[in-house]
Design a protein around this motif. Structure first.
Motif, short mmCIF file in Angstrom:
data_model
loop_
_atom_site.label_atom_id
_atom_site.label_comp_id
_atom_site.label_asym_id
_atom_site.label_seq_id
_atom_site.Cartn_x
_atom_site.Cartn_y
_atom_site.Cartn_z
N SER A 327 0.84 -1.19 0.00
CA SER A 327 0.00 0.00 0.00
C SER A 327 0.88 1.24 0.00
CB SER A 327 -0.89 0.01 1.24
OG SER A 327 -1.47 1.28 1.43
N PRO A 328 0.52 2.27 -0.75
CA PRO A 328 1.33 3.50 -0.75
C PRO A 328 1.15 4.34 0.50
CG PRO A 328 -0.63 3.80 -2.11
CD PRO A 328 -0.61 2.35 -1.68
N HIS A 329 0.16 4.04 1.30
CA HIS A 329 -0.17 4.91 2.43
C HIS A 329 0.83 4.77 3.57
CE1 HIS A 329 -3.86 5.70 0.39
NE2 HIS A 329 -4.33 4.48 0.55
N GLY A 330 1.21 5.91 4.15
CA GLY A 330 2.01 5.90 5.36
C GLY A 330 1.12 5.73 6.57
N ASP A 331 1.77 5.72 7.75
CA ASP A 331 1.02 5.53 8.99
C ASP A 331 0.01 6.66 9.23
OD1 ASP A 331 2.29 3.18 9.62
OD2 ASP A 331 3.79 4.11 10.91
N LEU A 332 0.34 7.84 8.80
CA LEU A 332 -0.58 8.98 8.97
C LEU A 332 -1.98 8.65 8.46
CD1 LEU A 332 -0.85 12.10 9.59
CD2 LEU A 332 -0.26 12.45 7.20
N VAL A 333 -2.04 8.10 7.25
CA VAL A 333 -3.33 7.74 6.65
C VAL A 333 -3.90 6.50 7.32
CG1 VAL A 333 -4.45 6.98 4.52
CG2 VAL A 333 -2.74 8.82 4.46
N ARG A 334 -3.04 5.54 7.66
CA ARG A 334 -3.52 4.31 8.29
C ARG A 334 -4.19 4.61 9.64
NH1 ARG A 334 0.17 -0.40 6.33
NH2 ARG A 334 1.42 0.62 4.75
N PHE A 335 -3.57 5.50 10.43
CA PHE A 335 -4.17 5.86 11.72
C PHE A 335 -5.56 6.47 11.50
CE2 PHE A 335 0.32 6.94 13.50
CZ PHE A 335 0.60 5.60 13.64
#
Length: 486
Positions: A327-335
């Motif tokens: 997934s391209p998403h970092g933790d910021l988006v995952r949170f």
């Protein structure tokens, strides 16, 4: 896929206090001294943990994103990500090493855990974080094994050991990475070690100067619903029941985003506009992880960090541009996804005190004590483009999402956005029945104490607290049982 690091909490719950139904039965049976009974907080609700799952009805893709977000929320951070089962970016200053370590009661996404109510769970996770991987931090005076997870803010700037008149208000992180095994770099061809040596803030001086205030974690259950509540809904509710509010001295106003003027809703002072912003600020402030919203390594307010304490490129958490298999998403988006799809807690209809006591308490809360003028039981949620599971529906959050002046008894002297030093967002009450600590700084672990703390002579809530104090002991017990059912 990131490695999941889950804290398993063994729960051994003992119901404290006496239910109002039992009290009334004792009086009816003529038991001596029954009339002298004093209402008391029954304590965190026993039995099933009624919080923590995802929203019902998510698609398989949405559920998968929720699960990945939860993994990231629980993952442990290290300085350079070289320690097994950790992610990159901790420090140089930090309050804890994982979102899930602080947002843990009664389930992942909640608020501060405690051995005070549940002796079989581990102590305050900040105790372990202080010296993890060889760190040399001292435990500050306000962090106790059985106390709440806390962050510290200084009210005013200190210069040469003395207070100035310059406002501070920023978070002074409890710990540093000094001494950790992963806080050393080998520099250049010489092979010399470059080690971070960074001192903790002087919290003892702050105590002597009466210059320190605390915050505990806010629960993040149901925040996808809160995010979708419209500005119009909040303003219409603010205008409702105007006569009752004026008679009790209740006003309230929204906090607003400085960029576009829209209403902000997240945080103790409703200072953040979205869950993404809320995530980015917390990641940077609480764990010291730079991200795409907060890309600068953070020291104490006004501090320039020494280069030997900077180990990674920034932002440390970022969009993945290189690996198409992940997934391209970092933790910021995952949170943000985890919080957006996290369901609100489920209230009990029978515990504590029984269904009749809870119903009586709900009526007293709404109609007699008038708590619902600020703790609005329900607000409508509009359509969400994220998921049909979010809305339209009702959010039973028990909050108007407005700022209210709580007076000097609760004031922290910190301004955020439009919120002044004694103003706080009405705290949502859903999930209250299984919390351990109350109020923004965790000073209360008893509901009746928390209610009394609202009653300062310059607080907007003083009228409702006076109405609570006028209740009979049995009716107080009904109301407390209702609150612990939420």
């Amino acid at each position: 896929m990131r490695t999941l690091n889950v804290r398993t909490l063994a729960r051994s719950r003992v119901v404290r206090g006496v239910g109002a139904g039992l009290l009334l039965a004792l009086i009816a049976d003529g038991v001596p001294n029954a009339q002298s009974f004093s209402a008391r907080d029954p304590g965190p609700r026993a039995g099933t943990v009624d919080a923590g799952p995802s929203l019902a009805g998510l698609t398989s893709g949405q559920q998968g994103l929720f699960d990945v977000g939860k993994e990231a929320f629980e993952e442990i951070a290290s300085v350079q990500g070289k320690i097994p089962n950790t992610d990159t970016g901790l420090g140089p200053r930090f309050n804890s090493v994982s979102c899930g370590s602080c947002h843990a009661q009664p389930a992942v996404g909640g608020t501060s855990p405690s051995t005070r109510a549940f002796p079989n769970i581990g102590p305050n996770p900040q105790i372990a974080a202080a010296n993890l991987q060889g760190a040399t931090n001292r435990i500050p005076f306000f962090v106790r094994a059985d106390g709440p997870v806390r962050e510290a803010r200084f009210k005013r700037v200190v210069s040469n050991g003395a207070l100035t008149n310059t406002p501070d208000g920023g978070v002074h992180a409890l710990f540093t990475i000094a001494g950790r095994v992963d806080a050393t770099n080998v520099v250049g061809a010489t092979g010399l070690a470059q080690t971070c040596r960074l001192a903790q803030p002087d919290f003892d001086l702050a105590r002597r100067l009466d210059n320190i205030e605390f915050r505990i974690p806010t629960p993040v259950f149901g925040l996808g619903l809160v995010e979708t509540i419209s500005d119009k809904t909040i303003l219409d509710n603010m205008a409702a029941q105007g006569s009752d509010k004026r008679n009790l001295g209740i006003s309230g106003r929204p906090n607003r985003n400085g960029n576009d003027g829209t209403i902000t809703k997240f945080g103790w002072k409703a200072q953040n506009i979205s869950l993404t912003m809320f995530s980015g600020e917390a990641y940077n402030v609480e764990q010291g992880v730079t991200n795409e919203l907060f890309p600068v390594e953070r020291g104490s307010p006004g501090e320039t960090l020494p280069p030997e304490c900077l180990f990674n490129g920034t932002p440390e958490d970022a969009t993945n541009f290189d690996d198409a298999t992940e997934s391209p998403h970092g933790d910021l988006v995952r949170f943000a996804v985890f919080m957006r799809f996290l369901a609100p807690p489920t209230p009990s209809t029978t515990s504590p005190g029984g269904a009749a006591s809870i119903q009586r308490g709900a009526a007293l809360f709404r109609d007699t004590v008038k708590c619902a003028l600020c703790h609005t039981p329900s607000l409508p949620v509009g359509w969400s483009s994220y998921s049909r599971s979010i809305g339209p529906r009702a959010a039973n959050l028990y909050s108007d999402l407005l700022l209210h002046d709580m007076g000097q008894r609760l004031a922290d002297g910190v301004s955020q956005g439009n919120a002044g030093g004694s103003e706080f967002r009405t705290a949502p009450l859903w999930g209250l029945g299984q919390r351990v600590f109350f109020l923004h700084d965790g000073r209360a672990s008893d509901l009746e104490q928390a209610i009394q703390e609202h009653g300062g002579r310059d607080s907007e809530a003083r009228g409702t607290v006076s109405l609570f104090q006028q209740l009979s002991e049995s009716d107080k017990q009904h109301l407390l049982n209702f609150l612990r059912s939420l």
